[in-house]
Design a protein around this motif. Sequence first.
Motif, PDB file in Angstrom:
ATOM      1  N   LEU A  65     -16.124  65.723  -4.805  1.00  0.00           N
ATOM      2  CA  LEU A  65     -16.474  67.039  -5.338  1.00  0.00           C
ATOM      3  C   LEU A  65     -16.596  67.013  -6.859  1.00  0.00           C
ATOM      4  O   LEU A  65     -17.502  67.623  -7.436  1.00  0.00           O
ATOM      5  CB  LEU A  65     -15.423  68.067  -4.915  1.00  0.00           C
ATOM      6  N   ASN A  82     -16.860  73.179  -8.604  1.00  0.00           N
ATOM      7  CA  ASN A  82     -16.411  72.060  -7.776  1.00  0.00           C
ATOM      8  C   ASN A  82     -15.021  71.585  -8.178  1.00  0.00           C
ATOM      9  O   ASN A  82     -14.264  71.079  -7.340  1.00  0.00           O
ATOM     10  CB  ASN A  82     -17.415  70.902  -7.868  1.00  0.00           C
ATOM     11  N   GLY A 108     -20.096  67.639  -8.791  1.00  0.00           N
ATOM     12  CA  GLY A 108     -20.191  68.820  -9.638  1.00  0.00           C
ATOM     13  C   GLY A 108     -20.549  68.506 -11.083  1.00  0.00           C
ATOM     14  O   GLY A 108     -21.494  69.083 -11.655  1.00  0.00           O
TER      15      GLY A 108
END
Length: 535
Positions: A394, A475, A398
């Motif tokens: 993540l 994120n 991101g």
Amino acid sequence: MARERTAATPDSQSTVGETPSGEATPLLGNEVTDEYIVSWDEHEDPEHPYSWPRWRTLSNCLLISGMTFLTALASAIIAPGVPQLMAEFQSQNLQLAAFVVSVYILGFAAGPLVTAPMSEIYGRVVVYHVCNVGFTIGVIGCALAPSIEALVVFRFISGTFGSCPATIGGGSIADMVPQERRASVMAGYTVGALFAPILGPILGGFLTDALGWRSNFWLLAIAGAFLTIMMMIMLRETYHPYLLERKTARLRKETGNKLLRSKLDAGLTPSEYFLRNIIRPVKMLTRSPVIIIMSLFIAITYGYMYLMFTSFAQLFKQYYGFSTKMLGVAFLGLGVGSFIGVAIFSATSDKTAKRLAAEADARADALGTEKQGMKPEYRLPPLPFAVLCMAFGLLVYGWTAYYQMHWIVPILGTTFIGIGQLVLFLCIQMYLIDTFTVYAASAIASFTVVRSVAGAVLPLCGLQLYDTFGIGWGNTLLAAVCLPLVFVAVLMMRQRLLRQDIPVAKTTIPIPKAHAYSIAEYSPVGTAFLIMDYS
């Protein structure tokens, strides 16, 4: 396998419950003795699914896995076509656009509460057939939908029926494959459930660009009709209590002995049995610490996955200018990660579980205590790695997208998300199946409801999250939510209290002796845990 014990014909009954005239009286509940209990043959019982020829087990597993793949494919195949269908129906509502995708997952939340208990009452096969037909009709309705409201309704219907193979498929595999060989088979089955939603947008992007958004549903309808017919021809019943009851009924007819009863018979009337099976998934979801904690894991994982599905189209168009056809490429990272996750789990799970069981048995020998064999906790060692892998992915996805690095870099970040999601899902599913065994379908239904609600709801607010915090900090927030789960995973591996050490004294439900014995035989958890909470 347990020895088959049946009574002779009534002419040779033993003196268990006689009237003054010497006639045998019906024996119910705890009064039934072993000689009236029908079980499996001591040696390879041909009626037991564990004894089936390999080709039959393989064909059942492939058909169930195929339908699971197709119903999961339907969840996200329409995602790249949403802009086109919104234009056709003249709507610019972003929440409605996300709901067209996620309403299918709401159907996945509703269906398991009925399909799982029904499969434990009437057997697996009839439930598969009814739901397969319902799913196929639902996607045909989507293909012909005259309005966006009709499309949403048919998406929900197809999701409700389509939840069946994902809900009871794991139970069917547990019925057919012994515990020590189950992980690799379960990995092959589960990869369809998790990889299909990733393949769906890739395929849907090309189909939408070439033939329009309705072609996605016609493809699903054709494949659904084919698999429905094949399953009607080849699928065989696997649910042990149903098969043993069928065997008992045959022996009653052959011997004329009406006192025979299945070893797995709960001793309930049909209405009592129906009610108990219908409410079992809800009771599990509200009263079992195991289900509650595992549902938290899977809700976060599934919610994140569908957040990726619904946000990729806008984010990759916004940051990298992807066309509808190119949007499918954005999902490749999740797909590759899923295959890597399957490979990791398949290569390590059974070996790790057997090694931990052997080490525990060696310690038991040294201490002179009873051997426990394989425990469900032995499936959980990869769980902390899976959570950390997902959080890392993540962050990479991101921040590399935020700084607009080459588009391949955020896609590589999603590869780690795919690995973490797949390994986490497989660990939890195997843990629940090994824990609940004969009630595996109800256990999986319980956490399927939670994961489906999360998968439907989180995407609705996901785009707003990115609008508020940006893709980098958004994120980061999602990754931070994952970190406490690492400590929960370690606790689950070390603490058996959540699974086994529940006092029997709290039990208030009367359970026939035969049923209690059957649970103890089929579940490594032990009788107390299952009787107290779910029977």
